[in-house]
Design an enzyme around this catalytic site. Structure first.
Site, PDB file in Angstrom:
ATOM      1  N   ARG A  15      25.845  47.292  45.591  1.00  0.00           N
ATOM      2  CA  ARG A  15      25.373  46.241  44.687  1.00  0.00           C
ATOM      3  C   ARG A  15      24.742  45.099  45.490  1.00  0.00           C
ATOM      4  NH1 ARG A  15      30.909  45.297  41.457  1.00  0.00           N
ATOM      5  NH2 ARG A  15      31.708  45.864  43.528  1.00  0.00           N
ATOM      6  N   LYS A  75      31.001  41.136  46.805  1.00  0.00           N
ATOM      7  CA  LYS A  75      32.380  41.318  47.264  1.00  0.00           C
ATOM      8  C   LYS A  75      32.754  40.262  48.295  1.00  0.00           C
ATOM      9  CE  LYS A  75      34.892  44.053  46.220  1.00  0.00           C
ATOM     10  NZ  LYS A  75      35.875  43.970  45.103  1.00  0.00           N
ATOM     11  N   TYR A  94      33.133  37.577  44.274  1.00  0.00           N
ATOM     12  CA  TYR A  94      34.491  38.035  43.970  1.00  0.00           C
ATOM     13  C   TYR A  94      35.333  37.892  45.232  1.00  0.00           C
ATOM     14  CZ  TYR A  94      32.901  40.366  39.658  1.00  0.00           C
ATOM     15  OH  TYR A  94      32.391  40.639  38.416  1.00  0.00           O
ATOM     16  N   HIS A  96      39.298  37.804  44.984  1.00  0.00           N
ATOM     17  CA  HIS A  96      40.598  38.465  44.769  1.00  0.00           C
ATOM     18  C   HIS A  96      41.559  38.119  45.914  1.00  0.00           C
ATOM     19  CE1 HIS A  96      39.141  40.697  41.320  1.00  0.00           C
ATOM     20  NE2 HIS A  96      38.115  41.099  42.020  1.00  0.00           N
ATOM     21  N   GLU A 118      36.079  35.816  39.706  1.00  0.00           N
ATOM     22  CA  GLU A 118      37.123  36.373  38.841  1.00  0.00           C
ATOM     23  C   GLU A 118      38.014  35.334  38.174  1.00  0.00           C
ATOM     24  OE1 GLU A 118      38.990  36.269  42.982  1.00  0.00           O
ATOM     25  OE2 GLU A 118      37.030  36.792  42.145  1.00  0.00           O
ATOM     26  N   ASP A 269      42.114  46.064  43.399  1.00  0.00           N
ATOM     27  CA  ASP A 269      41.512  44.968  44.158  1.00  0.00           C
ATOM     28  C   ASP A 269      42.253  43.651  43.951  1.00  0.00           C
ATOM     29  OD1 ASP A 269      40.675  44.527  41.579  1.00  0.00           O
ATOM     30  OD2 ASP A 269      38.535  44.498  42.027  1.00  0.00           O
TER      31      ASP A 269
END
Length: 369
Positions: A15, A75, A94, A96, A118, A269
């Site tokens: 991505r 990511k 993101y 996480h 997120e 994740d």
């Protein structure tokens, strides 16, 4: 503002965080966008397409981090990127954090501003998690059906069955976006589906909108344990915003599962809701414990990058423009939902769930803004 778009370097992550159309919008707003060469290739976008919409192409990831005031990613930074992150630099991606303490410690040490997709909120929902949750929920069934095949370690059962043969039993833990999309997909393929949640109003809603081959059951330890024994495919679809998911399928439960049962933990994740799950990659997606197949890829949507990139950037671009136009402080002061995305700021953890997960110090975000 100077915006940097690095190429994703996580295993099989194809991505990209901005499309050429997104670059065009940012340039029209007076911003400068630097794109790492080939950053968009995995999603079908060439360097020439980015240049045609006003981007400047840089050869290396080091150059992009060095020049960018805001880094926009998909990511979280991986270990090789930690040293590239600068003090006061805004990272929008993101993260996480609750699933990986070394990342949290590295971003604290960097003194950067880490705004996590997120945990951004809007009208009580998580708008930047929804598009990837939709993709991951649907993919969970696609992958689960595949790994139920005998050559791949599964029971050798067709998800939808055929005339005279029962379909597979699918158990979905969690009735949020991931669980709902998984249930739709599994039901559409003809499976015998059960979806569980702790919210009775949510179960009522799901009972109304999902097909007749989807049953709703209240989620509790007893019900999970009993239903898991009969399942062919179990999907973990639990999310607690910014925090680690609880274990709903525990290690001791595996002995009671069917041989060749497949577990797909979409929550991996964020730490996972299946105790025996650990993050895997698209390169090596599965492993077997007690004759149970575990599929625990932490970036599932990365396997369908064209769909995922467009779905993600449809949601993130308005926020990227907001941050670029106003700066992160003013943007977060003006938008309480965007403010919820702040996780680490200038060496301080400002998102309580992350701090609590690791027993680290927490500073209320209001003290920074």
């Amino acid at each position: 503002m100077i915006i940097g778009l690095p190429k994703e370097i996580k295993n099989n992550e194809n991505r990209v965080a901005l499309t050429p159309a997104g670059v065009s919008e940012l340039v029209a707003n007076g911003h400068t966008v630097y794109v790492q060469s080939t950053a968009g290739e995995g999603s079908g976008f060439s360097d020439e397409e980015y240049q045609s919409t006003g981007a400047k192409i840089l050869a290396t990831i080091e150059e992009v981090y060095a020049i960018g005031e805001m880094i926009v990613k998909v990511k979280e930074p991986i270990e090789s990127e930690y040293k590239l992150v600068k003090e006061n630099q805004l990272l929008f991606t993101y993260f996480h954090f609750a699933s990986y303490k070394p990342l949290t410690e590295a971003m604290v040490a960097s003194k950067a501003v880490c705004l996590a997709y997120e945990t951004v909120e809007k009208n009580g929902g998580l708008p930047l998690l929804v598009p990837m949750s939709e993709v991951a929920g649907r993919m969970a069934i696609q992958k689960g059906a595949n790994y139920l095949e005998k050559p791949l370690g599964g029971r050798g059962i067709l998800l939808g069955g055929v005339a005279g043969v029962n379909p597979a039993k699918v158990l979905i833990l969690g009735g949020g976006v991931v669980g709902t999309e998984a249930a739709k997909m599994a039901a559409g393929l003809g499976a015998d589906v059960t979806i569980m949640d702790v919210s009775l109003p949510r179960l009522r809603y799901l009972s109304d909108v999902l097909p007749a081959n989807v049953k709703t059951v209240m989620s509790n330890r007893y019900n999970i344990r009993e239903l898991a024994k009969h399942a062919d495919l179990i999907v973990g679809a639990v999310l607690i915003p910014g925090a680690k998911a609880p274990f709903l399928i525990t290690r001791d439960m595996l002995k009671d599962l069917k041989k060749g049962c497949v577990l797909v933990d979409v929550a991996v994740d964020q730490g996972g809701c299946i105790e025996t799950c650990k993050p895997t990659t698209h390169e090596n997606p599965t492993y077997v414990i007690d004759n149970v197949v575990h599929y625990c890829v932490a970036n599932m949507p990365g396997a369908v990058p064209y769909t995922s990139t467009l779905a993600l950037t449809n949601a993130t671009l308005p926020y990227v423009i907001q941050l670029a136009n106003n700066g992160w402080k003013d943007a977060c002061r003006a938008d309480a939902g965007l403010k919820k995305g702040l996780n680490v700021v200038n060496g301080q953890i400002v998102y309580k769930s992350v701090a609590d997960t690791f027993g680290m110090a927490h500073l209320p975000v209001e003290e920074i803004l």
